[in-house]
Design a protein around this motif. Sequence first.
Motif, PDB file in Angstrom:
ATOM      1  N   ARG A  87      -2.350   9.442   6.430  1.00  0.00           N
ATOM      2  CA  ARG A  87      -2.773  10.555   7.264  1.00  0.00           C
ATOM      3  C   ARG A  87      -1.560  11.372   7.700  1.00  0.00           C
ATOM      4  NH1 ARG A  87      -5.792   6.757  11.517  1.00  0.00           N
ATOM      5  NH2 ARG A  87      -3.818   5.693  11.139  1.00  0.00           N
ATOM      6  N   ASP A 141      -2.193   3.172   8.994  1.00  0.00           N
ATOM      7  CA  ASP A 141      -3.055   3.927   8.083  1.00  0.00           C
ATOM      8  C   ASP A 141      -3.872   3.019   7.177  1.00  0.00           C
ATOM      9  OD1 ASP A 141      -2.075   6.252   9.121  1.00  0.00           O
ATOM     10  OD2 ASP A 141      -0.773   6.740   7.437  1.00  0.00           O
ATOM     11  N   TRP A 150       0.815  -1.216   0.000  1.00  0.00           N
ATOM     12  CA  TRP A 150       0.000   0.000   0.000  1.00  0.00           C
ATOM     13  C   TRP A 150       0.843   1.258   0.000  1.00  0.00           C
ATOM     14  CZ3 TRP A 150      -4.336  -1.266  -1.755  1.00  0.00           C
ATOM     15  CH2 TRP A 150      -5.044  -2.396  -1.326  1.00  0.00           C
ATOM     16  N   THR A 151       2.067   1.160   0.490  1.00  0.00           N
ATOM     17  CA  THR A 151       2.942   2.334   0.539  1.00  0.00           C
ATOM     18  C   THR A 151       3.662   2.580  -0.774  1.00  0.00           C
ATOM     19  OG1 THR A 151       3.313   1.928   2.913  1.00  0.00           O
ATOM     20  CG2 THR A 151       4.823   3.439   1.814  1.00  0.00           C
ATOM     21  N   ARG A 209      -2.301   5.567  -1.210  1.00  0.00           N
ATOM     22  CA  ARG A 209      -2.005   6.961  -0.868  1.00  0.00           C
ATOM     23  C   ARG A 209      -3.227   7.705  -0.332  1.00  0.00           C
ATOM     24  NH1 ARG A 209      -2.250   7.150  -6.558  1.00  0.00           N
ATOM     25  NH2 ARG A 209      -3.719   8.706  -7.381  1.00  0.00           N
ATOM     26  N   TRP A 210      -4.414   7.258  -0.656  1.00  0.00           N
ATOM     27  CA  TRP A 210      -5.619   7.926  -0.182  1.00  0.00           C
ATOM     28  C   TRP A 210      -5.870   7.664   1.298  1.00  0.00           C
ATOM     29  CZ3 TRP A 210      -6.824  11.396  -3.542  1.00  0.00           C
ATOM     30  CH2 TRP A 210      -6.624  11.153  -4.898  1.00  0.00           C
ATOM     31  N   TYR A 211      -5.155   6.724   1.876  1.00  0.00           N
ATOM     32  CA  TYR A 211      -5.359   6.371   3.274  1.00  0.00           C
ATOM     33  C   TYR A 211      -4.270   6.939   4.180  1.00  0.00           C
ATOM     34  CZ  TYR A 211      -9.007   3.200   1.700  1.00  0.00           C
ATOM     35  OH  TYR A 211     -10.159   2.673   1.147  1.00  0.00           O
ATOM     36  N   ALA A 259      -1.197   2.184  -5.861  1.00  0.00           N
ATOM     37  CA  ALA A 259      -1.451   3.626  -5.729  1.00  0.00           C
ATOM     38  C   ALA A 259      -2.673   3.939  -4.881  1.00  0.00           C
ATOM     39  CB  ALA A 259      -1.624   4.250  -7.110  1.00  0.00           C
ATOM     40  N   ARG A 260      -3.569   2.970  -4.695  1.00  0.00           N
ATOM     41  CA  ARG A 260      -4.757   3.231  -3.881  1.00  0.00           C
ATOM     42  C   ARG A 260      -4.405   3.521  -2.424  1.00  0.00           C
ATOM     43  NH1 ARG A 260      -8.185  -1.987  -4.861  1.00  0.00           N
ATOM     44  NH2 ARG A 260      -6.072  -2.860  -4.904  1.00  0.00           N
TER      45      ARG A 260
END
Length: 263
Positions: A36, A240, A24-25, A32-34, A29-30
């Motif tokens: 914080r 996150d 996720w990091t 990045r929306w998480y 690319a999805r």
Amino acid sequence: MPRKPTLSPSRITTFLACPVKYRWTYVDARGRWYLRSKSYYSFGSTLHRVLERFHDAGDEGVTTTDEVMAAYEESWIDAGFSSAEEMAEAYGDGKQILERHVEEARKRPATAKTLFVERQLKFEYEEFSLVGRVDRVDQHDDGTLEIIDYKSGRERITEEDVKSDIAMSIYQLLLRRQFPEQPVAATILALKSGESATYSMSDEELDELENDVRMICMEIIKEDFFERRAVPKPLCRHCDFFPLCLKDPDYAEALPAESDPRF
């Protein structure tokens, strides 16, 4: 020809902690929306910016305490704080840290000079590029190159802390490969207290580290991150990407209750 992967201490430590978090990091690319904003990251980034200017011989505008305080005000990042009170307390802590750092820098013996600040080190292996960004490197009169890494959230530091730190070890490896004839040491400076500790890896330790790093990096390169399933860990609820992992029913079912002392 496909471009070689570029790997770093941050990527390696993230992979070792949780391959799904790595996905996720760095891969999907999805993720990045998480992400914080975090107050400790904002605070540390602000101090790093100011210290970079203070120790940069080419930046003649930040040499006195007053100039450092002006640079601090200009560089302040306010993202991630939960309240104005929390931010004001952090801002005051930062002023004290920088004032003490400037005072101690003035007392430092002239046996070392800053070689560079905020520099990316890089070494090319056949399968990947290994990079790392160092906060500062000082050169001592005896030729030793000392890597200095600032930790804004720590008050205590020991030689064992430096020895076991993956990033500090990789920085030594990269610097030694760039300057093979010069001794290298690594120092972690705990900014809150001014306490520091240093460790220098032997040639044998560097060779062993290099073998381990290459093995881990090859695991990362070969990993199919989209097939990797999340496994509940104690830090999951603070991550996150926890909401993303919860979308996997197998993960959600295996997750212990919040009251479980292990979590």
